[in-house]
Design an enzyme around this catalytic site. Structure first.
Site, PDB file in Angstrom:
ATOM      1  N   GLU A 295       0.822  -1.212   0.000  1.00 52.51           N
ATOM      2  CA  GLU A 295       0.000   0.000   0.000  1.00 52.51           C
ATOM      3  C   GLU A 295       0.858   1.266   0.000  1.00 52.51           C
ATOM      4  OE1 GLU A 295      -2.707  -0.644   3.335  1.00 52.51           O
ATOM      5  OE2 GLU A 295      -4.062  -1.728   2.000  1.00 52.51           O
ATOM      6  N   ASP A 375      -8.542  -8.581   3.835  1.00 51.06           N
ATOM      7  CA  ASP A 375      -8.386  -7.469   4.784  1.00 51.06           C
ATOM      8  C   ASP A 375      -9.560  -7.381   5.753  1.00 51.06           C
ATOM      9  OD1 ASP A 375      -7.269  -5.266   5.933  1.00 51.06           O
ATOM     10  OD2 ASP A 375      -7.895  -3.851   4.388  1.00 51.06           O
ATOM     11  N   GLU A 403     -13.090  -1.856  11.728  1.00 52.39           N
ATOM     12  CA  GLU A 403     -12.934  -1.100  10.478  1.00 52.39           C
ATOM     13  C   GLU A 403     -13.994  -1.450   9.432  1.00 52.39           C
ATOM     14  OE1 GLU A 403      -9.109  -1.575   8.642  1.00 52.39           O
ATOM     15  OE2 GLU A 403      -9.751  -0.552   6.812  1.00 52.39           O
TER      16      GLU A 403
HETATM   17  C1  GCU Z   1      -6.253  -1.807   5.728  1.00 52.55           C
HETATM   18  C2  GCU Z   1      -6.609  -0.502   6.346  1.00 52.55           C
HETATM   19  C3  GCU Z   1      -5.471   0.462   6.355  1.00 52.55           C
HETATM   20  C4  GCU Z   1      -4.255  -0.197   6.980  1.00 52.55           C
HETATM   21  C5  GCU Z   1      -3.966  -1.503   6.288  1.00 52.55           C
HETATM   22  C6  GCU Z   1      -2.914  -2.289   6.997  1.00 52.55           C
HETATM   23  O1  GCU Z   1      -6.063  -1.658   4.352  1.00 52.55           O
HETATM   24  O2  GCU Z   1      -7.683   0.046   5.658  1.00 52.55           O
HETATM   25  O3  GCU Z   1      -5.848   1.599   7.077  1.00 52.55           O
HETATM   26  O4  GCU Z   1      -3.154   0.636   6.894  1.00 52.55           O
HETATM   27  O5  GCU Z   1      -5.097  -2.317   6.292  1.00 52.55           O
HETATM   28  O6  GCU Z   1      -3.304  -3.178   7.759  1.00 52.55           O
HETATM   29  O7  GCU Z   1      -1.739  -2.061   6.813  1.00 52.55           O
END
Ligand code: GCU
Length: 837
Positions: A295, A375, A403
């Site tokens: 990410e 996730d 979440e």
């Molecule tokens: C999810 C979440 C993010 C977080 C990511 C992670 O995608 O939405 O906010 O950073 O998980 O666990 O690294």
């Protein structure tokens, strides 16, 4: 006067704000307290104030005083007569008390309660403290039986991850600002941090990562390292070790080096130096947590190094200090996922990245694996990576912060979801390989030492810690399960309820029932059959937005079209993901016939008309489940209302507000998802409920003053596709309609949208009689900002119960826009008793 008399006779507790959570030590009723035999002295075999054994002594003193009203002093030396003695096994031996305990493992303890003699013996100081909390938990639940037993943890790592940012915000936090950080520095007041550590110790959590996995390098400044020392000092008396998340690129972005290549000598030296400095400040630091190459986060792959090269860099820096590295398996490249390629699949990523690295990690690296391959969805199959890392320490990552599960605005008790993974048997090499008891315990692959649990929690400054009282059962349960994954989820709830709300049977039964109904209901009214939660993937992950799942590179696809839905993850025709499981499990998921209905769309792409094992079609299952889920949620406020007078007013009111809100939002979910798939598939509901709301008066069909009719985005979050919004944002608006119902008593529900950056006001009238007033202030009442848009997050429904109505009555909403909130209205429902529409 009358109010006071009433309160006194009912013996109601004073208002409680939730800060003490399950450690309230509320006074037991006299007739019960009288039955307890508690020794007249407390002996804590350690005099150092930062020692968990010292904390145990203090905790026993305040707990016994609170629960039984007995003031007992703490001493530190054995004396004649009965006493509660707490200490490590070594300290017991030194004091000359011989105790015979079964073998204790690290953090384990022995508890013996016999008349006026109580012995709490820890394998180490932490274990002694855990034993003291166990004894107090018994007393608080009026359990005065004599016991003698030892208990040991299922795994050595039982950690919390906080996703706190240095500016004080919290990623996916729903309970106010950080208790650790503000303005890029560590807070000076550590009161809440110490209180948090106490809560964590009571559920036997032994470590915490205090900052976000998307880590900010400013934590490494000298000032902030000193701040970390403050945090560690506040948590040490509770046996909670502190660790931090690191940003892989720090040598470059913070250290000024030209590279962050993990094999570069200057980089290695830089990290060693930083690590040494950290350990000067926090000599018992737990270690590091690393999110790399995921990410958008930097990582070793930038330099064509492996993930294990990256992990080992930190492992070697922290090893001399006794630290460990939690290295996250949540690695995927969202920029290169392409839905037009039938074989592309984000679910494959973790195994693809890590399979070849087994055995390449240093022994103080633990690979931290989310429970499912995507996730934290409402349902996922267990991550297959647990089957592949035979020579590498592993931990499971669970998410307590909700979440994708209602963000603490919806009651969702999570252990039944976690258990679908922890109890899952991966059948590695054809042998029993249950994730909780065999794999995470280390037994299956003969791992010694480091395995375990990481729970993403994200408590904030809100007095309730998580934003709402009932969500705390998830935190409590997390600790209990990490200690013993076989513990029954109902038993956990019953303990938690007694500790949090007292011993009343109705209270315990009601909260237990609602909690156990909550995850199945949530799954019913959100995403079914393994299609994932169906929330807004590109937004806040809260309300419904099924179309956001597809046509983007995030890879949480449903592949829904006009005829069919689901990800084909078979080896024979799909992404091959099912082949990542050991043979027996792979074979089960490969075939539609042997895949359980609840994961069908995770593994297979089928027509909406496909008939499930239940005998229903996929589309009819969607419709029915959404109606059933919303109906269960609609019962929550009623169930909770039975507790009026049985618990304190503050917590009663706060929960009633949230559960009522949830009941309304569950209907938003129900209708949005059903209407979306109805519109996509053009297949009707057998029971003719979808798109057919005989009890609703659509706002766009009402007589309107200063209101204009608009569409919304996504379309399905408006009943009949249209809503009304004020013309301009300052004028008074109104919408009215004449009712054509037979005389009787009805509930009136108003559907509107509550955005942040605005507080529109509303008043509902029947003829000229005011039925109720409210303000669009969910941003304050729910405690965090959901959305600036008119969408599935802001869609809200308020209900007024038991209104007498005659044919020809006029119902009217007067409203006033404010800020960005254009007093948006969707419909008014006039509901006969028992109808949820
Ligand atoms: C999810 C979440 C993010 C977080 C990511 C992670 O995608 O939405 O906010 O950073 O998980 O666990 O690294």
């Amino acid at each position: 006067m009358r109010g006071f008399w009433f309160l006194a006779t009912l013996g109601l507790a004073a208002a409680e704000d939730g800060l003490n959570a399950w450690l309230r030590y509320a006074r037991l009723p006299d007739e019960i307290a009288r039955q307890a035999t508690v020794p007249p002295a407390i002996v804590a075999l350690n005099t150092t104030e930062s020692s968990p054994v010292y904390s145990a002594g203090q905790e026993l003193r305040s707990g016994i005083n609170g629960i039984l009203g007995k003031k007992i002093d703490v001493s530190h030396e054995i004396s004649e007569g009965g006493s509660v003695v707490v200490g490590t096994i070594a300290a017991f031996n030194e004091s000359g008390i011989s105790v015979e305990t079964p073998e204790l493992e690290e953090d384990g303890f022995w508890l013996s309660v016999k008349n006026d003699k109580v012995e709490i013996v820890g394998q180490n100081e932490r274990g002694a403290l855990y034993g003291a909390f166990e004894y107090l938990s018994m007393l608080a639940q009026a359990n005065f039986t004599e016991v003698a037993y030892a208990t040991n943890p299922s795994a050595a790592i039982r950690w919390i991850n906080q996703w706190d940012n240095m500016d004080g915000t919290i990623e996916r936090g729903y309970a106010g600002l950080s208790i650790f950080f503000a303005n890029d520095t560590v807070l000076s007041n550590m009161t809440r941090v110490a209180q948090y550590a106490r809560l964590l110790a009571s559920i036997r959590v032994n470590g915490i990562i205090v900052n976000n996995v998307n880590a900010d390098v400013t934590l490494l400044s000298d000032e902030n390292m000193a701040g970390l020392a403050r945090i560690a000092d506040a948590m040490r008396p509770w046996g909670v070790k502190v660790g931090i998340s690191l940003n892989f690129a720090s040598p470059q972005t913070f250290g000024g080096l030209s590279t962050f290549d993990p094999l570069d000598d200057t980089v290695i030296a830089w990290w060693n130096n930083i690590t040494d400095k950290l350990y000067v400040q926090v000599p018992d630091m737990a270690g590091f947590l690393i999110k790399a190459n995921s990410e958008g986060q930097p990582g070793p792959e930038t330099y064509n190094r492996t993930l294990s090269d990256g992990a080992n860099l930190f492992a070697r820096a922290t090893k001399p200090h006794g630290g460990v590295v939690m290295f996250r398996a949540f690695v995927y490249d969202y920029q290169n996922l392409n839905e037009s390629n039938w074989k592309d699949d984000r679910a494959n990523a973790a195994v693809d990245f890590f399979r070849g690295l087994d055995g390449k990690f240093d022994d103080n690296v633990i690979v931290q694996i989310k429970y499912g391959p995507i996730d934290f969805q409402v349902r996922e199959p267990a991550s297959p990576l647990f089957a592949h890392l035979k020579q590498t320490a592993t931990a499971i990552e669970l998410q307590i912060t909700q979440e994708y599960l209602g963000q603490q605005c919806h009651l969702v008790y999570l252990p039944p979801l976690w258990k679908t993974v922890l109890d899952f048997d991966l059948r590695v090499d054809g042998e029993k390989s249950v994730i909780g008891t065999d794999i995470l315990s280390g037994k299956r692959f003969n791992k010694t030492g480091l395995t375990g649990y990481a729970g993403v929690v994200n408590v904030g400054h809100n007095a309730t810690w998580l934003g709402t009282h009932l969500a705390m059962s998830n935190l409590y349960a997390y600790g209990r399960i990490a200690w013993d994954p076989t513990v029954n989820e109902v038993a956990i709830l019953e303990d938690w309820t007694r500790l949090t709300f007292g011993l009343d049977d109705t209270v315990r039964e009601t909260i237990t029932r609602m909690s156990m109904e909550s995850w199945p209901a949530y799954e019913n009214y959100t995403g079914n059959l393994g299609i994932q939660t169906l929330t807004d993937i590109t937004g806040p992950h809260y309300g419904p937005n099924p179309q956001s799942m597809d046509n983007n590179p995030w890879g949480q696809w449903t592949r829904a079209d006009a005829f069919s839905i689901g990800m084909d993850r078979t080896v024979s025709n799909g992404t091959g993901y099912s082949g990542q499981y050991p043979d027996e499990v792979a074979a089960m998921f490969e075939e539609i016939e042997t895949t359980p209905d609840n994961l069908l769309l995770w593994f297979h792409h089928v027509p909406y008309t496909h008939v499930l094992k239940s005998g229903k079609t996929v589309i009819q299952h969607f419709y029915d489940a959404h109606y059933a889920g919303a109906e269960t949620a609609a019962s929550f406020p009623e169930q909770w209302s039975k507790l009026r007078g049985l618990i304190d007013q503050q917590r009663f009111d706060e929960m009633l507000f949230r559960l009522t809100y949830q009941a309304g939002h569950a209907i938003v979910w129900r209708d949005s998802i059903n209407e979306f798939y109805n519109s996509l598939s053009q297949i009707g509901d057998d029971h003719d409920r979808v798109n057919n709301h005989p009890y609703r008066i659509e706002a766009e069909n009402m007589t309107l003053t200063n209101y204009r009719v608009t569409a919304v985005n996504p379309f399905e979050v408006a009943s009949s596709l249209r809503i009304v919004q004020s013309v301009g944002n300052s004028s008074a608006t109104s919408a009215s309609a004449t009712l054509n119902y037979t005389a009787g008593v009805y509930d009136l529900a108003v559907a509107y949208y509550d955005l942040y950056e605005g507080k529109a006001s509303y008043e509902l009238f029947l003829n000229e009689r005011s039925i109720g007033k409210w303000i669009g202030d969910n941003e304050d009442r729910l405690g965090f900002t959901l959305t600036r848009g008119i969408d599935g997050h802001s869609a809200t429904r308020i209900t007024f119960k038991g209104i007498e109505i005659k044919e020809g009555d006029v119902v009217r909403v007067d409203a006033k826009a404010n800020g960005r909130e254009t007093a948006p209205l969707d419909y008014i429902a006039v509901l006969p008793p028992g109808v949820v529409d």
